[in-house]
Design a protein around this motif. Structure first.
Motif, PDB file in Angstrom:
ATOM      1  N   TRP A 101      60.373  63.415  62.268  1.00  0.00           N
ATOM      2  CA  TRP A 101      60.718  62.081  62.786  1.00  0.00           C
ATOM      3  C   TRP A 101      60.075  60.992  61.920  1.00  0.00           C
ATOM      4  O   TRP A 101      60.690  59.950  61.668  1.00  0.00           O
ATOM      5  CB  TRP A 101      60.274  61.920  64.241  1.00  0.00           C
ATOM      6  N   LEU A 112      61.941  57.929  59.954  1.00  0.00           N
ATOM      7  CA  LEU A 112      61.606  56.489  59.965  1.00  0.00           C
ATOM      8  C   LEU A 112      61.589  55.948  58.546  1.00  0.00           C
ATOM      9  O   LEU A 112      62.154  54.880  58.249  1.00  0.00           O
ATOM     10  CB  LEU A 112      60.210  56.251  60.561  1.00  0.00           C
ATOM     11  N   TRP A 167      65.041  56.059  56.626  1.00  0.00           N
ATOM     12  CA  TRP A 167      66.062  55.177  57.169  1.00  0.00           C
ATOM     13  C   TRP A 167      65.904  53.733  56.683  1.00  0.00           C
ATOM     14  O   TRP A 167      66.856  52.960  56.659  1.00  0.00           O
ATOM     15  CB  TRP A 167      66.026  55.249  58.709  1.00  0.00           C
ATOM     16  N   LEU A 211      53.847  57.922  66.802  1.00  0.00           N
ATOM     17  CA  LEU A 211      54.538  59.212  66.883  1.00  0.00           C
ATOM     18  C   LEU A 211      53.552  60.371  66.797  1.00  0.00           C
ATOM     19  O   LEU A 211      53.713  61.395  67.461  1.00  0.00           O
ATOM     20  CB  LEU A 211      55.575  59.339  65.764  1.00  0.00           C
ATOM     21  N   TRP A 259      63.287  51.054  64.959  1.00  0.00           N
ATOM     22  CA  TRP A 259      62.764  52.381  64.599  1.00  0.00           C
ATOM     23  C   TRP A 259      63.418  53.470  65.438  1.00  0.00           C
ATOM     24  O   TRP A 259      63.715  54.560  64.935  1.00  0.00           O
ATOM     25  CB  TRP A 259      61.239  52.432  64.764  1.00  0.00           C
ATOM     26  N   GLY A 307      66.617  54.157  64.059  1.00  0.00           N
ATOM     27  CA  GLY A 307      66.455  54.951  62.846  1.00  0.00           C
ATOM     28  C   GLY A 307      66.308  56.438  63.145  1.00  0.00           C
ATOM     29  O   GLY A 307      66.921  57.276  62.500  1.00  0.00           O
ATOM     30  N   LEU A 308      65.488  56.750  64.147  1.00  0.00           N
ATOM     31  CA  LEU A 308      65.322  58.158  64.548  1.00  0.00           C
ATOM     32  C   LEU A 308      66.677  58.786  64.862  1.00  0.00           C
ATOM     33  O   LEU A 308      66.994  59.890  64.414  1.00  0.00           O
ATOM     34  CB  LEU A 308      64.467  58.266  65.825  1.00  0.00           C
ATOM     35  N   SER A 365      69.794  57.610  64.099  1.00  0.00           N
ATOM     36  CA  SER A 365      70.762  57.573  63.001  1.00  0.00           C
ATOM     37  C   SER A 365      70.459  58.608  61.933  1.00  0.00           C
ATOM     38  O   SER A 365      71.348  59.025  61.190  1.00  0.00           O
ATOM     39  CB  SER A 365      70.760  56.191  62.342  1.00  0.00           C
ATOM     40  N   TRP A 366      69.188  58.996  61.841  1.00  0.00           N
ATOM     41  CA  TRP A 366      68.782  59.917  60.786  1.00  0.00           C
ATOM     42  C   TRP A 366      69.137  61.366  61.115  1.00  0.00           C
ATOM     43  O   TRP A 366      69.288  62.204  60.221  1.00  0.00           O
ATOM     44  CB  TRP A 366      67.268  59.757  60.528  1.00  0.00           C
ATOM     45  N   ILE A 367      69.286  61.662  62.400  1.00  0.00           N
ATOM     46  CA  ILE A 367      69.554  63.048  62.824  1.00  0.00           C
ATOM     47  C   ILE A 367      70.737  63.689  62.074  1.00  0.00           C
ATOM     48  O   ILE A 367      70.602  64.804  61.559  1.00  0.00           O
ATOM     49  CB  ILE A 367      69.768  63.131  64.356  1.00  0.00           C
ATOM     50  N   LEU A 427      63.683  64.155  70.413  1.00  0.00           N
ATOM     51  CA  LEU A 427      64.063  62.758  70.138  1.00  0.00           C
ATOM     52  C   LEU A 427      63.637  61.853  71.289  1.00  0.00           C
ATOM     53  O   LEU A 427      63.065  60.776  71.066  1.00  0.00           O
ATOM     54  CB  LEU A 427      65.590  62.672  69.945  1.00  0.00           C
ATOM     55  N   ALA A 455      59.969  61.349  71.242  1.00  0.00           N
ATOM     56  CA  ALA A 455      59.573  60.450  70.147  1.00  0.00           C
ATOM     57  C   ALA A 455      59.882  59.003  70.500  1.00  0.00           C
ATOM     58  O   ALA A 455      59.069  58.103  70.271  1.00  0.00           O
ATOM     59  CB  ALA A 455      60.284  60.862  68.847  1.00  0.00           C
TER      60      ALA A 455
END
Lengths: 216, 216
Positions: free
Chosen positions: A175, A179, A182, A209, B175, B178-179, B181-183, B202, B205
């Motif tokens: 994660w 961050l 992204w 986190l 943020w 971002g978590l 969207s990054w998956i 997720l 987090a």
């Protein structure tokens, strides 16, 4: 010095060849820089080596004396962000920072700076990685896994040392990587927040986190 | 029902035209689905409308009766993830969840599920957004900003209500985005972790970032 330059330097023979190898590194970096900007602006598929040569004011044979083909330039671009991040990580872990919290904060700070400085390279990687050869793709993926693995290890040790909350899963490393990765897709130097503010917020988010905030 | 279908439904006249509009929605969705997979596999620039028509077993004029051009199909693909996420967000905010913590957890859970279910659509958006027309790009960006803004608002209210830690900046919304969207860039259905595990992590987090974890 960039990862590309560093790599070329390391590969070069020592002694009186060093000035020559610096020239090689300089030219390699310039090719990567100009190609990265072109791929960023127009997309990898829409760019030819002629476009890259034109932009640099050189011939295509000149490019071929440094890179085997267009994909090799893409691979060099894609490797910049992760190579520099790994170098920063290793330097931080080997450095004098006291404790896990400070180490995590420092390396997230440095890597955040790298992805902002290397924004176009990172975005080209994220958009165009499917055009990498299987070998290059695998190699870069291994570098990224090594990065995630070392962060996970740092978190595990921080938990064991009692600096991070005990209910922190080391998967949090992924994660935190998210961050950081992204940022290049949304950060704009022309936006409301300065790079320094974004990096401060990034560090704060990473510490949350990891359950690693400073006690009040 | 997908965002594309929903949009087509809403635009359609009510009454006995509804079966026809369902056919239209079905065909539109199939075009978007097949094109998304092609763009994901081969890249937008390398695909033609002929490729999309061939894959669907239809003619190019058939495609033109549903989409003005290739870019319009790309725009429909790019809009799926954010439209469905906004719908989930609105449903959650209007729903019966008690308190800000439960609302945040529930909507992050739902949106996490959407980006996993719509993985290819989201990746195509992230890779190919530069090929969107300025109008489509702006429209989708506005939807994303609306999403971030509503999450920020939820966090602000949660802080005011004393459910989230008072030192939580509402910028944390970015943020969390971002978590999520990054998956799609790292998650693999064939990987070590199931979708459910990833979504649980997720949610945990996101709650940490918002300073919204359950007290022990």
């Amino acid at each position: 010095m960039s990862a590309v330059a560093r790599k070329t330097r390391d590969d070069a023979p020592s002694g009186n060849a060093s000035l020559k190898s610096e020239f090689v590194a300089f030219k390699t970096n310039r090719i990567v820089e100009v190609a990265s900007h072109l791929f960023y602006e127009r997309g990898y598929s829409s760019c030819t080596l002629d476009n890259v040569a034109d932009k640099l004011g050189v011939t295509k044979p000149f490019l071929y004396s440094y890179f085997k083909n267009k994909e090799a330039i893409l691979a060099a671009i894609c490797e910049v962000g992760i190579s520099e991040s790994l170098a920063a990580l290793e330097a931080t872990l080997a450095g004098e920072h006291q404790g896990y919290r400070e180490r995590l904060a420092e390396l997230v700070r440095q890597v955040g700076r790298i992805v902002i400085d290397r924004q176009e390279y990172v975005v080209v990687y994220q958009r165009e990685m499917k055009h990498l050869s299987a070998t290059d793709h695998e190699r870069i993926l291994r570098l990224r896994h090594s990065f995630d693995h070392q962060i996970a290890e740092l978190i595990r040790e921080g938990v064991e040392a009692g600096e991070f909350r005990e209910d922190t899963d080391s998967f949090v490393a992924v994660w935190i990587g998210g961050l950081i990765s992204w940022i290049p897709t949304w950060y704009s130097p022309a936006g409301h927040r300065t790079a320094d503010e974004v990096i401060d917020q990034l560090v704060a988010a990473a510490l949350r986190l990891a359950g690693a905030e400073k006690p009040k």
